[in-house]
Design a protein around this motif. Structure first.
Motif, PDB file in Angstrom:
ATOM      1  N   SER A   1       0.802  -1.361   0.126  1.00 15.86           N
ATOM      2  CA  SER A   1      -0.021   0.057   0.124  1.00 15.86           C
ATOM      3  C   SER A   1       0.948   1.278  -0.118  1.00 15.86           C
ATOM      4  O   SER A   1       0.575   2.205  -0.873  1.00 15.86           O
ATOM      5  CB  SER A   1      -0.676   0.068   1.250  1.00 15.86           C
ATOM      6  N   VAL A   2       1.850   1.435   0.782  1.00 14.72           N
ATOM      7  CA  VAL A   2       2.868   2.450   0.854  1.00 14.72           C
ATOM      8  C   VAL A   2       3.528   2.510  -0.473  1.00 14.72           C
ATOM      9  O   VAL A   2       3.794   3.755  -1.056  1.00 14.72           O
ATOM     10  CB  VAL A   2       3.868   2.244   1.845  1.00 14.72           C
ATOM     11  N   ILE A   3       3.968   1.440  -1.288  1.00 11.20           N
ATOM     12  CA  ILE A   3       4.664   1.514  -2.704  1.00 11.20           C
ATOM     13  C   ILE A   3       3.435   2.268  -3.523  1.00 11.20           C
ATOM     14  O   ILE A   3       4.025   3.119  -4.256  1.00 11.20           O
ATOM     15  CB  ILE A   3       5.108   0.201  -2.992  1.00 11.20           C
ATOM     16  N   ASN A   4       2.413   1.579  -3.339  1.00 13.54           N
ATOM     17  CA  ASN A   4       1.313   2.258  -4.394  1.00 13.54           C
ATOM     18  C   ASN A   4       1.142   3.757  -3.963  1.00 13.54           C
ATOM     19  O   ASN A   4       0.759   4.539  -5.228  1.00 13.54           O
ATOM     20  CB  ASN A   4       0.037   1.343  -4.248  1.00 13.54           C
ATOM     21  N   LEU A   5       0.958   4.214  -2.692  1.00 11.56           N
ATOM     22  CA  LEU A   5       0.974   5.410  -2.469  1.00 11.56           C
ATOM     23  C   LEU A   5       2.010   6.239  -3.101  1.00 11.56           C
ATOM     24  O   LEU A   5       1.670   7.414  -3.613  1.00 11.56           O
ATOM     25  CB  LEU A   5       0.601   5.601  -1.014  1.00 11.56           C
ATOM     26  N   LYS A   6       3.110   5.891  -2.954  1.00 16.85           N
ATOM     27  CA  LYS A   6       4.511   6.413  -3.569  1.00 16.85           C
ATOM     28  C   LYS A   6       4.127   6.810  -4.767  1.00 16.85           C
ATOM     29  O   LYS A   6       4.674   7.583  -5.420  1.00 16.85           O
ATOM     30  CB  LYS A   6       5.489   5.918  -3.072  1.00 16.85           C
ATOM     31  N   ILE A   7       3.827   5.711  -5.535  1.00 19.71           N
ATOM     32  CA  ILE A   7       3.711   5.843  -7.124  1.00 19.71           C
ATOM     33  C   ILE A   7       2.484   6.903  -7.556  1.00 19.71           C
ATOM     34  O   ILE A   7       2.836   7.833  -8.302  1.00 19.71           O
ATOM     35  CB  ILE A   7       3.485   4.380  -7.627  1.00 19.71           C
ATOM     36  N   CYS A   8       1.629   6.986  -6.620  1.00 21.31           N
ATOM     37  CA  CYS A   8       0.492   8.074  -6.824  1.00 21.31           C
ATOM     38  C   CYS A   8       0.789   9.181  -6.564  1.00 21.31           C
ATOM     39  O   CYS A   8       0.641  10.291  -7.416  1.00 21.31           O
ATOM     40  CB  CYS A   8      -0.559   7.634  -5.994  1.00 21.31           C
ATOM     41  N   VAL A   9       1.722   9.524  -5.581  1.00 19.42           N
ATOM     42  CA  VAL A   9       2.365  10.996  -5.287  1.00 19.42           C
ATOM     43  C   VAL A   9       3.290  11.274  -6.032  1.00 19.42           C
ATOM     44  O   VAL A   9       3.304  12.504  -6.590  1.00 19.42           O
ATOM     45  CB  VAL A   9       2.830  10.774  -3.888  1.00 19.42           C
ATOM     46  N   MET A  10       4.078  10.357  -6.593  1.00 17.56           N
ATOM     47  CA  MET A  10       5.167  10.826  -7.488  1.00 17.56           C
ATOM     48  C   MET A  10       4.751  11.368  -8.832  1.00 17.56           C
ATOM     49  O   MET A  10       4.932  12.071  -9.454  1.00 17.56           O
ATOM     50  CB  MET A  10       6.070   9.444  -7.818  1.00 17.56           C
TER      51      MET A  10
ATOM     52  N   ALA B   1      -4.947   7.432  -5.106  1.00 16.85           N
ATOM     53  CA  ALA B   1      -4.251   7.078  -3.976  1.00 16.85           C
ATOM     54  C   ALA B   1      -5.507   6.497  -3.036  1.00 16.85           C
ATOM     55  O   ALA B   1      -4.984   6.364  -2.120  1.00 16.85           O
ATOM     56  CB  ALA B   1      -3.492   8.216  -3.409  1.00 16.85           C
ATOM     57  N   THR B   2      -6.697   6.777  -3.341  1.00 15.46           N
ATOM     58  CA  THR B   2      -7.905   6.439  -2.412  1.00 15.46           C
ATOM     59  C   THR B   2      -7.779   4.947  -2.118  1.00 15.46           C
ATOM     60  O   THR B   2      -7.936   4.476  -0.881  1.00 15.46           O
ATOM     61  CB  THR B   2      -9.112   7.024  -2.847  1.00 15.46           C
ATOM     62  N   LEU B   3      -7.603   3.988  -3.085  1.00 12.95           N
ATOM     63  CA  LEU B   3      -7.647   2.716  -2.931  1.00 12.95           C
ATOM     64  C   LEU B   3      -6.411   2.128  -2.089  1.00 12.95           C
ATOM     65  O   LEU B   3      -6.614   1.398  -0.992  1.00 12.95           O
ATOM     66  CB  LEU B   3      -7.788   1.728  -4.330  1.00 12.95           C
TER      67      LEU B   3
ATOM     68  N   SER C   1      -6.834   3.406   1.603  1.00 11.65           N
ATOM     69  CA  SER C   1      -7.853   2.472   2.248  1.00 11.65           C
ATOM     70  C   SER C   1      -7.671   1.043   2.823  1.00 11.65           C
ATOM     71  O   SER C   1      -7.945   0.311   3.614  1.00 11.65           O
ATOM     72  CB  SER C   1      -9.290   2.575   1.412  1.00 11.65           C
ATOM     73  N   LEU C   2      -6.560   0.352   1.611  1.00 17.32           N
ATOM     74  CA  LEU C   2      -6.112  -0.665   2.102  1.00 17.32           C
ATOM     75  C   LEU C   2      -5.156  -0.836   2.950  1.00 17.32           C
ATOM     76  O   LEU C   2      -5.091  -1.741   4.012  1.00 17.32           O
ATOM     77  CB  LEU C   2      -5.439  -1.366   0.637  1.00 17.32           C
ATOM     78  N   ALA C   3      -4.374   0.260   3.265  1.00 14.54           N
ATOM     79  CA  ALA C   3      -3.434   0.433   4.321  1.00 14.54           C
ATOM     80  C   ALA C   3      -4.395   0.604   5.707  1.00 14.54           C
ATOM     81  O   ALA C   3      -3.992  -0.200   6.757  1.00 14.54           O
ATOM     82  CB  ALA C   3      -2.581   1.604   4.280  1.00 14.54           C
ATOM     83  N   VAL C   4      -5.286   1.345   5.683  1.00 12.46           N
ATOM     84  CA  VAL C   4      -6.300   1.440   6.823  1.00 12.46           C
ATOM     85  C   VAL C   4      -6.831   0.110   7.305  1.00 12.46           C
ATOM     86  O   VAL C   4      -6.869  -0.386   8.569  1.00 12.46           O
ATOM     87  CB  VAL C   4      -7.284   2.478   6.548  1.00 12.46           C
ATOM     88  N   ALA C   5      -7.255  -0.653   6.237  1.00 14.13           N
ATOM     89  CA  ALA C   5      -7.948  -1.911   6.540  1.00 14.13           C
ATOM     90  C   ALA C   5      -7.067  -2.965   6.759  1.00 14.13           C
ATOM     91  O   ALA C   5      -7.389  -3.754   7.891  1.00 14.13           O
ATOM     92  CB  ALA C   5      -8.695  -2.566   5.448  1.00 14.13           C
ATOM     93  N   SER C   6      -5.970  -2.838   6.400  1.00 13.02           N
ATOM     94  CA  SER C   6      -4.735  -3.836   7.141  1.00 13.02           C
ATOM     95  C   SER C   6      -4.319  -3.529   8.384  1.00 13.02           C
ATOM     96  O   SER C   6      -4.155  -4.582   9.267  1.00 13.02           O
ATOM     97  CB  SER C   6      -3.507  -3.825   6.057  1.00 13.02           C
TER      98      SER C   6
END
Length: 124
Positions: free
Chosen positions: A89-98, A105-107, A110-115
């Motif tokens: 989730s952090v890697i996918n968030l970083k890709i979205c922010v980059m 970045a919402t999915l 939300s997956l990070a919060v769910a985990s």
């Protein structure tokens, strides 16, 4: 022994299905289709996206196996699966922010919060 209560099963199921869908879109798509899907992040190499997809599929299985088998002995897999799910989730968030695509970045968020929620439920 770790016990998965009735309210933890839906969270593990949603995490597994979401990660399976995200991983399948990345790992099994052809090169032109993958390039078209990630045109908003051109600096990310296709090989990295494919590896990320296969890791997401493997992590999804760590959530779906305990849900399908319904035994307390396999619940430990779901607890272990929260670690790579949070990292992915952090890697996918970083890709979205980059790529400056905050809407995508919402999915992962939300997956990070769910985990994290699943970890708290399983440890109790």
């Amino acid at each position: 022994m770790i016990h998965m209560d009735w309210y933890a099963w839906p969270i593990a199921t949603i995490l597994g299905i979401a990660l399976l869908g995200m991983g399948t879109r990345k790992a099994l798509a052809s090169d032109p289709k993958l390039t078209q899907r990630f045109i908003w992040a051109p600096e990310i190499p296709l090989l990295f996206l494919r590896k990320l997809g296969w890791l997401e599929i493997a992590t999804a299985l760590t959530f779906l196996i305990p849900v399908i088998i319904l035994r307390d002995e396999t619940t430990f897999l779901a607890l272990i699966g929260t670690i790579p799910a949070s990292i992915l989730s952090v890697i996918n968030l970083k890709i979205c922010v980059m790529a400056k695509s905050i809407a995508r970045a919402t999915l992962p968020a939300s997956l990070a919060v769910a985990s994290v929620t699943l970890v708290i439920i399983l440890i109790q």
